[in-house]
Structures are given as structure tokens and as C-alpha cells.
Motif scaffolding. Structure first.
Motif, PDB file in Angstrom:
ATOM      1  N   ALA A 178       2.787   9.856   5.766  1.00  0.00           N
ATOM      2  CA  ALA A 178       3.516   8.594   5.892  1.00  0.00           C
ATOM      3  C   ALA A 178       5.021   8.825   5.932  1.00  0.00           C
ATOM      4  CB  ALA A 178       3.159   7.676   4.723  1.00  0.00           C
ATOM      5  N   PHE A 179       5.489   9.752   5.117  1.00  0.00           N
ATOM      6  CA  PHE A 179       6.924  10.040   5.071  1.00  0.00           C
ATOM      7  C   PHE A 179       7.415  10.566   6.413  1.00  0.00           C
ATOM      8  CE2 PHE A 179      10.413  13.073   4.331  1.00  0.00           C
ATOM      9  CZ  PHE A 179      11.339  12.219   3.739  1.00  0.00           C
TER      10      PHE A 179
ATOM     11  N   ALA B 243       6.154   9.984   9.405  1.00  0.00           N
ATOM     12  CA  ALA B 243       6.158   8.910  10.398  1.00  0.00           C
ATOM     13  C   ALA B 243       7.311   7.945  10.175  1.00  0.00           C
ATOM     14  CB  ALA B 243       4.826   8.166  10.353  1.00  0.00           C
ATOM     15  N   VAL B 244       7.508   7.530   8.917  1.00  0.00           N
ATOM     16  CA  VAL B 244       8.583   6.583   8.607  1.00  0.00           C
ATOM     17  C   VAL B 244       9.947   7.212   8.855  1.00  0.00           C
ATOM     18  CG1 VAL B 244       9.670   5.260   6.751  1.00  0.00           C
ATOM     19  CG2 VAL B 244       7.177   5.282   6.965  1.00  0.00           C
ATOM     20  N   LEU B 245      10.090   8.483   8.534  1.00  0.00           N
ATOM     21  CA  LEU B 245      11.366   9.174   8.737  1.00  0.00           C
ATOM     22  C   LEU B 245      11.759   9.181  10.210  1.00  0.00           C
ATOM     23  CD1 LEU B 245      13.682  10.852   7.534  1.00  0.00           C
ATOM     24  CD2 LEU B 245      12.277  12.892   7.917  1.00  0.00           C
ATOM     25  N   CYS B 246      10.787   9.429  11.086  1.00  0.00           N
ATOM     26  CA  CYS B 246      11.077   9.412  12.521  1.00  0.00           C
ATOM     27  C   CYS B 246      11.578   8.049  12.970  1.00  0.00           C
ATOM     28  CB  CYS B 246       9.823   9.788  13.309  1.00  0.00           C
ATOM     29  SG  CYS B 246       9.328  11.504  13.130  1.00  0.00           S
ATOM     30  N   LEU B 247      10.933   6.988  12.506  1.00  0.00           N
ATOM     31  CA  LEU B 247      11.345   5.634  12.873  1.00  0.00           C
ATOM     32  C   LEU B 247      12.748   5.323  12.366  1.00  0.00           C
ATOM     33  CD1 LEU B 247       8.021   3.702  12.173  1.00  0.00           C
ATOM     34  CD2 LEU B 247       9.001   4.233  14.405  1.00  0.00           C
ATOM     35  N   VAL B 248      13.035   5.725  11.145  1.00  0.00           N
ATOM     36  CA  VAL B 248      14.344   5.457  10.552  1.00  0.00           C
ATOM     37  C   VAL B 248      15.441   6.215  11.296  1.00  0.00           C
ATOM     38  CG1 VAL B 248      15.762   5.773   8.481  1.00  0.00           C
ATOM     39  CG2 VAL B 248      13.429   4.899   8.272  1.00  0.00           C
ATOM     40  N   VAL B 249      15.195   7.484  11.586  1.00  0.00           N
ATOM     41  CA  VAL B 249      16.204   8.301  12.267  1.00  0.00           C
ATOM     42  C   VAL B 249      16.521   7.727  13.645  1.00  0.00           C
ATOM     43  CG1 VAL B 249      16.631  10.549  13.324  1.00  0.00           C
ATOM     44  CG2 VAL B 249      15.691  10.417  11.016  1.00  0.00           C
ATOM     45  N   VAL B 250      15.475   7.345  14.395  1.00  0.00           N
ATOM     46  CA  VAL B 250      15.690   6.784  15.728  1.00  0.00           C
ATOM     47  C   VAL B 250      16.457   5.468  15.644  1.00  0.00           C
ATOM     48  CG1 VAL B 250      14.535   5.782  17.725  1.00  0.00           C
ATOM     49  CG2 VAL B 250      13.730   7.937  16.777  1.00  0.00           C
TER      50      VAL B 250
ATOM     51  N   ALA C 166       3.831   8.989  15.429  1.00  0.00           N
ATOM     52  CA  ALA C 166       3.290   8.354  14.234  1.00  0.00           C
ATOM     53  C   ALA C 166       1.789   8.098  14.371  1.00  0.00           C
ATOM     54  CB  ALA C 166       4.027   7.041  13.963  1.00  0.00           C
ATOM     55  N   ARG C 167       1.383   7.641  15.553  1.00  0.00           N
ATOM     56  CA  ARG C 167      -0.044   7.379  15.784  1.00  0.00           C
ATOM     57  C   ARG C 167      -0.853   8.658  15.744  1.00  0.00           C
ATOM     58  NH1 ARG C 167      -4.401   6.588  15.450  1.00  0.00           N
ATOM     59  NH2 ARG C 167      -5.860   5.213  16.556  1.00  0.00           N
TER      60      ARG C 167
ATOM     61  N   PRO D 118       0.803  -1.223   0.000  1.00  0.00           N
ATOM     62  CA  PRO D 118       0.000   0.000   0.000  1.00  0.00           C
ATOM     63  C   PRO D 118       0.839   1.279   0.000  1.00  0.00           C
ATOM     64  CG  PRO D 118      -0.893  -1.586   1.560  1.00  0.00           C
ATOM     65  CD  PRO D 118       0.420  -2.133   1.106  1.00  0.00           C
ATOM     66  N   LEU D 119       1.947   1.271   0.765  1.00  0.00           N
ATOM     67  CA  LEU D 119       2.804   2.453   0.776  1.00  0.00           C
ATOM     68  C   LEU D 119       3.434   2.698  -0.589  1.00  0.00           C
ATOM     69  CD1 LEU D 119       4.624   2.181   4.236  1.00  0.00           C
ATOM     70  CD2 LEU D 119       2.876   3.834   3.550  1.00  0.00           C
TER      71      LEU D 119
END
Length: 267
Positions: free
Chosen positions: A247-248, A250-257, A200-201, A24-25
Motif C-alpha cells: 500500500a505504501f 502505491a500511495v507514494l507513487c500517487l503522492v509523488v506524481v 498500483a493495480r 482500512p488503511l
């Protein structure tokens, strides 16, 4: 045989994630950039979209701040203290994960509604409007993300124990000093992950916010709501572009962390 089973399970897990998340992404990204960057620029030049994005940023900021302070405090309460009703409190914390966000939004309207809510008329009499205003959006967003910081911090607090904290108190350290110098450094990565998940939520909340906000264009319409409106108005490119931006982020935050987190950290 055991090796084959592991490979089959891995393939099933990867396939499931690919179908449920990745595909979906990918489709959203594909439709967003089907005409290059035009869709993104068009979305960012739309005043309704930019207002909705800014409103979402504000609501997310306050939601994450509230859940971080509340989450760390409740985590310490659940782990470091024993009191009647502790199990019930722990159970209630998971309530937002089991209740539909639409039900949450309706419950907030019943409590804070300006016409016949429990507290709404009294609050509006002193000039505080909750429903169909920013406070209601923050409340709804904070509620749905409430457990995320707590469920990251509690296991780490249980794992590290309280020996160092007790030693610091025995040497004369005050409660703030113990928290800032002992507890917080030990749980910092759990807090960071909880904050990122809460972020993200909060960015993606739709149901509860739609109920309490009234979905008023240019007033209480958040980014997720503007995606729905643009899609229903056959402005699919703008809807896809706005979805991609959410989406970008939220995903960016996860990747950076994931990148900056120390490999040797156990918390």
C-alpha cells in the motif's frame, strides 16, 4: 438550501471514502506498527516474503512496460484513425474492468495450460512455460491493468487534436519525429498518470495471479499471495507488514506524481 445540499454531499462523499479507503488503511498501519518496526524487519528478514516482493516488482515492471507501450499505441489508433470495428475494440479494452480476475486467470490457463491448453503444449515443446511460471504472472497482471493507460491518454489526445501533428508532417517531419516532438510532450502527464495507476493495480493483483501462478512458495508466490498465506498461518504481523509495504508503494507513487505535476498543466 443549495449550500446545505453541497455540504451534505461533501460530507457523504468524505464519509464514504473514509469508511471504504482511509479507515482500512489506517487499521493496516496501526496493526503493522503495533510493536514498532519489529513487524516490518521480521517480514523483510523472511526469505519467502522477500522473494515474493522481488517477484512482484519484476511482474509489475513488465506489466507496466507492456501496458504503457500497448496503451499509447492503441490510444493513437483509436483517436487518430477510423476503421471498421473501432467501437468494438474500444469496448473490449474495458473488458478487464468488468470481468472477475479469477475468470481471467482461468481463461489464461485454458489458453496457455501445458496439458490441454490451446497454445501451452506447443510452447512447452520449445521450452517456454507460461502457466505456473513468470510469463503467466506477467500476462495476468498486464491484462487486469490493461485499460488504465489507454483511458488516461485517449481524452487528452481528443482534446489536443491533430493540427500540430499535421503541420509537422507538412513540413517534412517523419512519424517518429512527430510522435517524439509533438504528440508525446502533449500527452506526457496522461501517460505518467496511466503508468502510476497501472503500477498500483499491478502491485495489488491477486485473483488472476493466484490461478496462473499456482502459488508455489519461493517460486511463483507474489506479495499479495504471501499476505494471504501468512494471515492464514496466523502470522498476522508479517501479513500486515507486507500489506503495508504494498500500500505504501502505491500511495507514494500517487503522492509523488501529484506533487511534481505542473499546476498549470491541463493534460
Amino acid at each position: 438550501m443549495g449550500s446545505r445540499v453541497r455540504w451534505v454531499l461533501r460530507a457523504v462523499a468524505i464519509g464514504y471514502l473514509a469508511m471504504l479507503v482511509v479507515w482500512p488503511l489506517v487499521l493496516v498501519v496501526q496493526n503493522t506498527f503495533a510493536d514498532g518496526l519489529d513487524s516490518v524487519w521480521h517480514a523483510l528478514s523472511d526469505p519467502d516474503v522477500t522473494f515474493a516482493l522481488w517477484l512482484t516488482v519484476q511482474a509489475t515492471f513488465w506489466s507496466v512496460l507492456i501496458n504503457t507501450v500497448f496503451g499509447v499505441s492503441i490510444s493513437l489508433l483509436l483517436v487518430r484513425y477510423r476503421f471498421p470495428g473501432r467501437r468494438l475494440l474500444s469496448t473490449l479494452i474495458d473488458l478487464p474492468l468488468s470481468v472477475s480476475p479469477v475468470v481471467v486467470g482461468l481463461a489464461l490457463v485454458l489458453v496457455y495450460g501445458g496439458v490441454d491448453g490451446w497454445f501451452g503444449p506447443a510452447l512447452e515443446s520449445v521450452g517456454v512455460e507460461v502457466i505456473f511460471a513468470m510469463p503467466g504472472i506477467v500476462l495476468a497482471t498486464a491484462f487486469v491493468a490493461l485499460p488504465l493507460v489507454i483511458r488516461e491518454v485517449v481524452p487528452v489526445l481528443q482534446e489536443i487534436g491533430d493540427e500540430q501533428e499535421q503541420a509537422a508532417r507538412s513540413l517534412g517531419a517523419t512519424a517518429p519525429q512527430v510522435f517524439l516532438r509533438i504528440t508525446l510532450p502533449a500527452i506526457r502527464w496522461a501517460v505518467v498518470y496511466g503508468v502510476v495507476l497501472s503500477l498500483a493495480r499491478s502491485l495489488g493483483e491477486f485473483g488472476a495471479v493466484k490461478i496462473v501462478s499456482g502459488n508455489l512458495v519461493g517460486n511463483t508466490q507474489t506479495a499479495t499471495l504471501v499476505v494471504e498465506q501468512k494471515y492464514q498461518d496466523f502470522e498476522q504481523s508479517t501479513a500486515y507488514a507486507t500489506s503495508f509495504l504494498l500500500a505504501f508503494a502505491a500511495v507514494l507513487c500517487l503522492v509523488v506524481v501529484s506533487i511534481i505535476r505542473p499546476k498549470e498543466s491541463a493534460s
